[in-house]
Enzyme design. Structure first.
Site, PDB file in Angstrom:
ATOM      1  CE  LYS A 130       0.184  -3.956  -6.773  1.00  0.00           C
ATOM      2  NZ  LYS A 130      -1.094  -4.378  -5.344  1.00  0.00           N
ATOM      3  CE  LYS A 158       4.058   2.288  -1.453  1.00  0.00           C
ATOM      4  NZ  LYS A 158       2.996   2.772  -2.640  1.00  0.00           N
ATOM      5  CE  LYS A 213      -5.258   5.251  -0.262  1.00  0.00           C
ATOM      6  NZ  LYS A 213      -4.925   5.987  -1.625  1.00  0.00           N
TER       7      LYS A 213
HETATM    8  P1  TYM Z   1      -2.277   6.280  -4.353  1.00  0.00           P
HETATM    9  O1  TYM Z   1      -3.936   6.076  -4.620  1.00  0.00           O
HETATM   10  O2  TYM Z   1      -1.376   5.226  -4.069  1.00  0.00           O
HETATM   11  O3  TYM Z   1      -1.478   7.523  -3.899  1.00  0.00           O
HETATM   12  C1  TYM Z   1      -1.981   8.946  -3.759  1.00  0.00           C
HETATM   13  C2  TYM Z   1      -0.945   9.597  -3.974  1.00  0.00           C
HETATM   14  O4  TYM Z   1      -0.008   9.476  -2.554  1.00  0.00           O
HETATM   15  C3  TYM Z   1       1.675   9.363  -3.199  1.00  0.00           C
HETATM   16  N1  TYM Z   1       1.122   8.268  -1.690  1.00  0.00           N
HETATM   17  C4  TYM Z   1       2.627   9.020  -0.891  1.00  0.00           C
HETATM   18  N2  TYM Z   1       3.304   9.419  -0.717  1.00  0.00           N
HETATM   19  C5  TYM Z   1       4.521   9.503  -0.356  1.00  0.00           C
HETATM   20  N3  TYM Z   1       5.038   8.748   0.561  1.00  0.00           N
HETATM   21  C6  TYM Z   1       3.387   7.297   0.569  1.00  0.00           C
HETATM   22  N4  TYM Z   1       3.447   6.283   1.961  1.00  0.00           N
HETATM   23  C7  TYM Z   1       2.470   7.643  -0.397  1.00  0.00           C
HETATM   24  N5  TYM Z   1       1.436   6.982  -0.553  1.00  0.00           N
HETATM   25  C8  TYM Z   1       1.020   7.041  -1.440  1.00  0.00           C
HETATM   26  C9  TYM Z   1       0.996   8.722  -4.425  1.00  0.00           C
HETATM   27  O5  TYM Z   1       2.518   9.084  -4.679  1.00  0.00           O
HETATM   28  C10 TYM Z   1       0.029   9.559  -4.951  1.00  0.00           C
HETATM   29  O6  TYM Z   1       1.132  10.700  -5.371  1.00  0.00           O
HETATM   30  N6  TYM Z   1      -1.693   5.222  -8.964  1.00  0.00           N
HETATM   31  C11 TYM Z   1      -1.907   6.406  -8.203  1.00  0.00           C
HETATM   32  C12 TYM Z   1      -3.277   6.912  -8.358  1.00  0.00           C
HETATM   33  C13 TYM Z   1      -3.383   7.180 -10.071  1.00  0.00           C
HETATM   34  C14 TYM Z   1      -2.660   9.208 -10.407  1.00  0.00           C
HETATM   35  C15 TYM Z   1      -3.682   8.301 -11.730  1.00  0.00           C
HETATM   36  C16 TYM Z   1      -1.416   9.711  -9.841  1.00  0.00           C
HETATM   37  C17 TYM Z   1      -4.304   7.663 -11.246  1.00  0.00           C
HETATM   38  N7  TYM Z   1      -3.671   8.178 -11.408  1.00  0.00           N
HETATM   39  C18 TYM Z   1      -2.522   9.868 -12.416  1.00  0.00           C
HETATM   40  C19 TYM Z   1      -1.328  10.548 -10.229  1.00  0.00           C
HETATM   41  C20 TYM Z   1      -2.089  11.168 -12.102  1.00  0.00           C
HETATM   42  C21 TYM Z   1      -2.153   6.005  -6.922  1.00  0.00           C
HETATM   43  O7  TYM Z   1      -2.372   4.363  -6.597  1.00  0.00           O
HETATM   44  O8  TYM Z   1      -1.993   6.460  -6.157  1.00  0.00           O
END
Ligand code: TYM
Length: 329
Positions: free
Chosen positions: A111, A194, A197
Site C-alpha cells: 500500500k 493476482k 478488486k
Molecule cells: P478479500 O476480500 O480481498 O478476499 C476474500 C477472499 O478471497 C480470496 N482471494 C483470492 N484467492 C485466490 N486468488 C485471488 N486472486 C484472490 N483474491 C481474493 C482471499 O484470500 C480471501 O480469502 N482481509 C480480507 C477479508 C477479511 C477476512 C477476515 C478474511 C477480513 N477479515 C477474517 C478471513 C478472515 C480480504 O480483504 O479479503
C-alpha cells in the site's frame, strides 16, 4: 466440530479469485462445521466508499454469497459492522500489536508503494481487525486464498501473545483451511499478479456475456512460442491457470499441445476460455440478480446472521474482559 470463519471485503463485487480462492470452499465446509462467513465492511472503509456505495456493496456481496450456495440456516452469514464486539476486541488487541511488525507486513508495504498519498492507520492495523474478526468466534480454521496467508499468521501471533500475556489457553491459533490443498492464487487478466478488486483485472461473477468476452479477449499475451515445449511466460501461464478452473481437461490438453508445438492461436484460446467462464458464471449471475432484488429476504438473512454472530461474539468478549481484568463495581 471445527469453528470456521472467513470473510470478504465489500470493496466491490465478487470475482473469480474470491470464488475459487475462498467461496468454493466455504460451500463445502458449511455441512460439517460451525461456520461464520461475513462481509468485511469495516475493512472496506480504508478505501473511503460513499455512504451509498458502502451499503450497496454490502448488499451485493451478501447476494453473491447466497447465489453461490451459502446457506443462512447452516452458517452464520453476517455483516461485520452488525457485530459491535468486533471493534472492541480490535481495540484490545491493538494494545499488543507492535507498529514495527505491522509495518513489515507485505500488504502494508504494498500500500505504501501503490498509494503513498494515503497511508492511513486503518491500513496499518488492518491485520489486527482481521485477527479480531477471527478470534471473536475463537475460530480454528480459516479458509483463505494465498494472499491472506500472512494476515492469518498475524492472527496466530496475536492469539498466542494474548494467551502468553494472561497465562491462559483461551484463543485457538487459527489455521488456514483448504482441505489439505495448497492455498490458491487466481491470476488476473493483466499478465502479472493476482486477480483483485482494486486492480481492475478481474472477472466478476455478475459480469454478463459481453463483458466477459471483452475482458478475456483483451487479456495480455505475447508474440507466441518460438521453440517447441518452451516454458510458458507468466501471462500465458495465467490464462492456462484460469482455464484449469473452468474448462474441461481435454480443452486444456488441446491448447497445451498447440502451445508446445508452437501452433497456438491465442485468439482461439481466449474465445474458448471466455465461453467456459460464461458457462460457469451464467447460472450464478442469474441467481445474484434474483436474490439482490429481494430485499426482504436479504434483510432476514442479515438479521439472522447478526443474531448468531453476536451470540458467539458477546460470549468471547465477556471472557476476554474478565481475563484482562475489567470488573464492575
Ligand atoms: P478479500 O476480500 O480481498 O478476499 C476474500 C477472499 O478471497 C480470496 N482471494 C483470492 N484467492 C485466490 N486468488 C485471488 N486472486 C484472490 N483474491 C481474493 C482471499 O484470500 C480471501 O480469502 N482481509 C480480507 C477479508 C477479511 C477476512 C477476515 C478474511 C477480513 N477479515 C477474517 C478471513 C478472515 C480480504 O480483504 O479479503
Amino acid at each position: 466440530m471445527e469453528t470456521v470463519l472467513s470473510g470478504i471485503r465489500s470493496t466491490g463485487n465478487l470475482h473469480l479469485g474470491n470464488y475459487f480462492g475462498a467461496v468454493k470452499n466455504f460451500i463445502k465446509m458449511q455441512n460439517e462445521n460451525n461456520c461464520f462467513f461475513f462481509i468485511a465492511d469495516y475493512h472496506s472503509l480504508t478505501t473511503y466508499p460513499t455512504p451509498h456505495d458502502l451499503h450497496n456493496n454490502v448488499r451485493m456481496v451478501l447476494a453473491e454469497y447466497l447465489a453461490t450456495g451459502l446457506d443462512p440456516e447452516k452458517s452464520a452469514i453476517f455483516v461485520q459492522s452488525d457485530v459491535r464486539e468486533i471493534p472492541e476486541l480490535y481495540l484490545l488487541l491493538n494494545m499488543n500489536a507492535y507498529v514495527g511488525e505491522l509495518e513489515r507486513t507485505t500488504s502494508f508495504k504494498e500500500k505504501i508503494r501503490t498509494q503513498p498519498e494515503n497511508v492511513n492507520a486503518g491500513l496499518l492495523t488492518y491485520p489486527v481487525l482481521m485477527a479480531a474478526d477471527i478470534l471473536i468466534h475463537k475460530a480454528n480454521k480459516v479458509p483463505v486464498g494465498k494472499d491472506q496467508e500472512q494476515n492469518l499468521e498475524m492472527a496466530r501471533k496475536f492469539a498466542k501473545r494474548f494467551n502468553f500475556m494472561y497465562k491462559v489457553d483461551y484463543f485457538p491459533e487459527p489455521q488456514p483451511y483448504n482441505f489439505g490443498e495448497e492455498l490458491v492464487k487466481v491470476p488476473g487478466l493483466d499478465g502479472t499478479g493476482k486477480m483483485g478488486k482494486t486492480a481492475g483485472n478481474g472477472i466478476y461473477l455478475v459480469d454478463d456475456e459481453k463483458t466477459i468476452r471483452k475482458k478475456v479477449m483483451s487479456a495480455v499475451t505475447d508474440a507466441g512460442p518460438t521453440v517447441m515445449n518452451q516454458q510458458m511466460p507468466e501471462p500465458i501461464d495465467n490464462l492456462f491457470s484460469l482455464m484449469k478452473l473452468v474448462s474441461e481437461q481435454s480443452t486444456i490438453d488441446f491448447f497445451k499441445d498447440k502451445y508446445n508445438s508452437c501452433e497456438i492461436r491465442y485468439g482461439d484460446l481466449k474465445k474458448q476460455l471466455a465461453e467456459d467462464i460464461i458457462k460457469f458464471n451464467l447460472p450464478i449471475r442469474e441467481k445474484i440478480l434474483e436474490i439482490s432484488s429481494d430485499n426482504d429476504y436479504m434483510r432476514k438473512v442479515a438479521s439472522l446472521g447478526a443474531e448468531k454472530a453476536r451470540a458467539s461474539a458477546s460470549q468471547t468478549l465477556k471472557d476476554v474482559r474478565e481475563i484482562i481484568g475489567f470488573k464492575s463495581f
